[in-house]
Design a protein around this motif. Sequence first.
Motif, short mmCIF file in Angstrom:
data_model
loop_
_atom_site.label_atom_id
_atom_site.label_comp_id
_atom_site.label_asym_id
_atom_site.label_seq_id
_atom_site.Cartn_x
_atom_site.Cartn_y
_atom_site.Cartn_z
N THR A 194 0.83 -1.22 0.00
CA THR A 194 0.00 0.00 0.00
C THR A 194 0.86 1.26 0.00
O THR A 194 2.05 1.22 0.26
CB THR A 194 -0.90 0.09 1.27
OG1 THR A 194 -0.06 0.47 2.35
CG2 THR A 194 -1.59 -1.19 1.58
N GLU A 195 0.19 2.38 -0.25
CA GLU A 195 0.82 3.70 -0.17
C GLU A 195 0.47 4.36 1.17
O GLU A 195 0.72 5.54 1.36
CB GLU A 195 0.29 4.60 -1.31
CG GLU A 195 0.65 4.13 -2.71
CD GLU A 195 2.12 4.32 -3.02
OE1 GLU A 195 2.66 5.39 -2.69
OE2 GLU A 195 2.72 3.37 -3.55
N LEU A 196 -0.15 3.58 2.06
CA LEU A 196 -0.55 4.14 3.36
C LEU A 196 0.66 4.29 4.28
O LEU A 196 1.59 3.49 4.22
CB LEU A 196 -1.57 3.23 4.05
CG LEU A 196 -2.94 3.07 3.42
CD1 LEU A 196 -3.76 2.06 4.20
CD2 LEU A 196 -3.66 4.42 3.38
N PHE A 197 0.60 5.31 5.15
CA PHE A 197 1.67 5.50 6.13
C PHE A 197 1.35 4.78 7.43
O PHE A 197 2.22 4.44 8.19
CB PHE A 197 1.87 7.00 6.42
CG PHE A 197 2.58 7.68 5.29
CD1 PHE A 197 3.97 7.58 5.19
CD2 PHE A 197 1.88 8.40 4.34
CE1 PHE A 197 4.63 8.21 4.15
CE2 PHE A 197 2.54 9.01 3.29
CZ PHE A 197 3.93 8.92 3.20
N ASP A 198 0.06 4.56 7.67
CA ASP A 198 -0.35 4.02 8.95
C ASP A 198 -1.46 3.00 8.76
O ASP A 198 -2.41 3.24 8.02
CB ASP A 198 -0.87 5.20 9.81
CG ASP A 198 -0.92 4.82 11.27
OD1 ASP A 198 -1.32 3.67 11.56
OD2 ASP A 198 -0.56 5.66 12.10
N ILE A 199 -1.37 1.90 9.43
CA ILE A 199 -2.36 0.83 9.32
C ILE A 199 -3.76 1.29 9.76
O ILE A 199 -4.78 0.79 9.27
CB ILE A 199 -1.89 -0.41 10.15
CG1 ILE A 199 -2.86 -1.58 10.08
CG2 ILE A 199 -1.60 -0.08 11.58
CD1 ILE A 199 -2.80 -2.32 8.82
N SER A 200 -3.81 2.30 10.65
CA SER A 200 -5.11 2.76 11.15
C SER A 200 -5.93 3.41 10.03
O SER A 200 -7.15 3.57 10.15
CB SER A 200 -4.93 3.74 12.31
OG SER A 200 -4.26 4.88 11.82
#
Length: 413
Positions: A194-200
Motif C-alpha cells: 500500500t501507499e498508506l503510512f499508517d495501518i489505522s
Amino acid sequence: MKQNPKIKIEKIVSDGRGIGRFEGRVFFVKDVIPDETVEIKILNEKKNFAEGKIVSIIEKSPYRITPPCKYFKECGGCSFQHIDYRFHKIIKTEILRELLRMNSKISYEDGIEFIESPPYYYRNKVTLRVNEEGLSLLKEKSNEFVNIDECLIVNKKINGIIEKLNGMHLYQNYVNKVNIRISKAEKILLTLYTELFDISQLTLNLESLDVDNIILFLKDKKPVYIKGKGELVNLTNDNIFYFSHSNFLQVNDYIAEKIYTYLQSVVKEGETLLDLYSGIGIYSIIFNTIFKNIYSVEGNQSSVHFQRKNIKENRIKNISVINRFIDSSFEIKDSFNFDTVIIDPPREGVDKTFLKSLLPKIKNQLIYISCDPATLTRDISIIKDEFFISEIKIFDMFAQTKHFETVVIFERI
Ligand SMILES: C[S@@+](CC[C@H](N)C(=O)[O-])C[C@H]1O[C@@H](n2cnc3c(N)ncnc32)[C@H](O)[C@@H]1O
C-alpha cells in the motif's frame, strides 16, 4: 494497393512467435502454429526482418483450438492457449534444440524427454496490480493493465481470493499491488502493498477473506503482520520447508516434485556437494544424506534466513550456508573441489568469469537447472569444453506460456 503477404509458418521461436518468409525476408507473427499458412498485415519493417499480424488463416493447423481464457488476446501471460496442449511438447523441444544449435553450437540428436504439467490451474503464486477497476495482470512487454476476475493458470483457491478482493475497495485504500501464494496443503499467504503510512488508515474488511496469513506493507516498506506469522510450509516425504512472500519457490508444485524425483535418481553419492543459487535450501536438504559436506550459496537474505531455519527444523548438520551474490568477483578457494555441483540460476544464467573458474573444481557431475533456455545454451557453450551432456529433460513448469524449465545433467569428459 500492395497485397498482404501470405506466409507459411515454419516454426515457433523462443519469444513465442512464429516465423515464416516472404520475398526473402523473415516475418515474426503472434498466435500462429507451425505449418499454418496465414495472411498477415505488416506492422513493422526492419532491414532483415518484419513483424506481422494475422488477418486470416488460409490453412489452419489441426492443433488450433479456441483459447479457453477470455483475456488471452490482450494479457501478456500465456502464449500458447490457441494450441492443443499435446503439441506444446513439439514446439518447446524444437525451441530448445534450435537454441542448442545456435548458442551452444551443439547438434543434439538424442531424445529430450518432455514432462507435461496439468495444463491449467497449476500456479501456486500470482502477483497482481491494482487500479480503479480492481486486480489486473499486464499486457505483453507493457505497463498497461488487463483487469481480470480469474486467471486460468493459477490455483483455483487463489482465484477465489481474486474474486473476493475484486469486490473490496483496494484502490481506495491505496493498495497498489497484491501477491497471493498457496502452500501444498492449500494454506494461503496474502501480501498487500500500500501507499498508506499508517495501518489505522485502512478500511478493508480483511477478516472476511479465507486466508491463513496476511502481510501488509506500508509506504515506508514496513511489514505489518495482520494475520498469521507470514509464513507458509511445504512438506515432502522426508522434509519440511518454511518460506514467505519474497522467497523463490518453483511456481508449479506438480512439476517441482517431478524435478526432485528425477534428480534423486541421477545425482550420485559423494563427499562434497555445492548447491549454487540455493533459495530456501531445497536441493541441499534433499541431498543431505548422500553427501558428507554440502556448501550452499544464495544471494537473497530472506531466503538465507529461511534456509537456515529449514536446516535447523530438519535437524541437519552438514550444510554450510554462504550468503552472497555470485558474480565475477566470487572466487572459490583453490583447496576446494566438489563431487557434484547443482546450478539453479535466475534468468540471467551464470556469470562467465565465475563459471570458467568453477568448472575445474567439479570432479564428477554438474546439474544445471534453468528457466531460460537462451542463457542455459549460452552457458553450455562454456561448459561443453570440460563436460559432456548425459541427459536433457524439459519440465513444463510454465504451461501455456512460452517459458519452460530445462534440466541438463553433465558428466566430466
Ligand atoms: C531459480 S531460483 C532457485 C532456488 C532454489 N534452487 C530452488 O529450487 O528453490 C534462483 C535463486 O538464486 C538467487 N539469486 C539470484 N541471483 C543471484 C546471484 N547473483 N547470486 C546468488 N544468488 C542469486 C535468488 O534469490 C533465487 O533464490
